[in-house]
Design a protein around this motif. Sequence first.
Motif, PDB file in Angstrom:
ATOM      1  N   ALA A   2      52.535  31.340 -13.937  1.00 13.42           N
ATOM      2  CA  ALA A   2      52.366  31.689 -12.316  1.00 13.42           C
ATOM      3  C   ALA A   2      51.572  31.044 -11.849  1.00 13.42           C
ATOM      4  N   ARG A   7      54.817  31.880  -8.105  1.00 13.21           N
ATOM      5  CA  ARG A   7      56.256  30.386  -8.724  1.00 13.21           C
ATOM      6  C   ARG A   7      55.484  29.938  -9.773  1.00 13.21           C
ATOM      7  N   THR A   8      56.409  29.459 -10.767  1.00 10.44           N
ATOM      8  CA  THR A   8      56.632  28.676 -11.468  1.00 10.44           C
ATOM      9  C   THR A   8      56.048  28.161 -11.547  1.00 10.44           C
ATOM     10  N   ASP A  57      59.260  26.637  -9.701  1.00 13.46           N
ATOM     11  CA  ASP A  57      60.183  28.181  -9.946  1.00 13.46           C
ATOM     12  C   ASP A  57      61.203  27.420 -10.793  1.00 13.46           C
ATOM     13  N   THR A 114      66.942  23.373  -5.311  1.00 14.16           N
ATOM     14  CA  THR A 114      67.009  24.146  -6.626  1.00 14.16           C
ATOM     15  C   THR A 114      68.632  24.124  -7.241  1.00 14.16           C
TER      16      THR A 114
END
Length: 125
Positions: A2, A7-8, A57, A114
């Motif tokens: 992260a 956020r990833t 994410d 997404t």
Amino acid sequence: MADTSGRTVGLRCEDARAIAHKVLAAADVGERLMDDVLLVVSELVSNSVRHAGGVTDFHVRPLMDCVEVEVSDASSLPPRMPGTPVEVPGGFGWLLVNKIADRTEIRSHDTGKTITAFIPLSTAG
């Protein structure tokens, strides 16, 4: 891993599978459901890395009747849909995700898209 915004970023398939495995083991899901979810995670994350610049994410959530897998990336292009000519590489992972998941959703947003897959608990049968 992260970044400072939460956020990833720079997520690799093996990292995503490890995160998913930890979340699902804590929820005490069955082996077959675990395998199905890990396959969906692998496909969505590898497609994001290969075709969309990488994961921005990532979430795995056990819900009452399913496991939700959510992968975001910076590309607004949707996954290649089934029916793509066989001589064009790719598209089979997305077909597999849709066979395993009860349903999938693709949401576009200002920073990309997404994809959410809902894997039913009944696959644990």
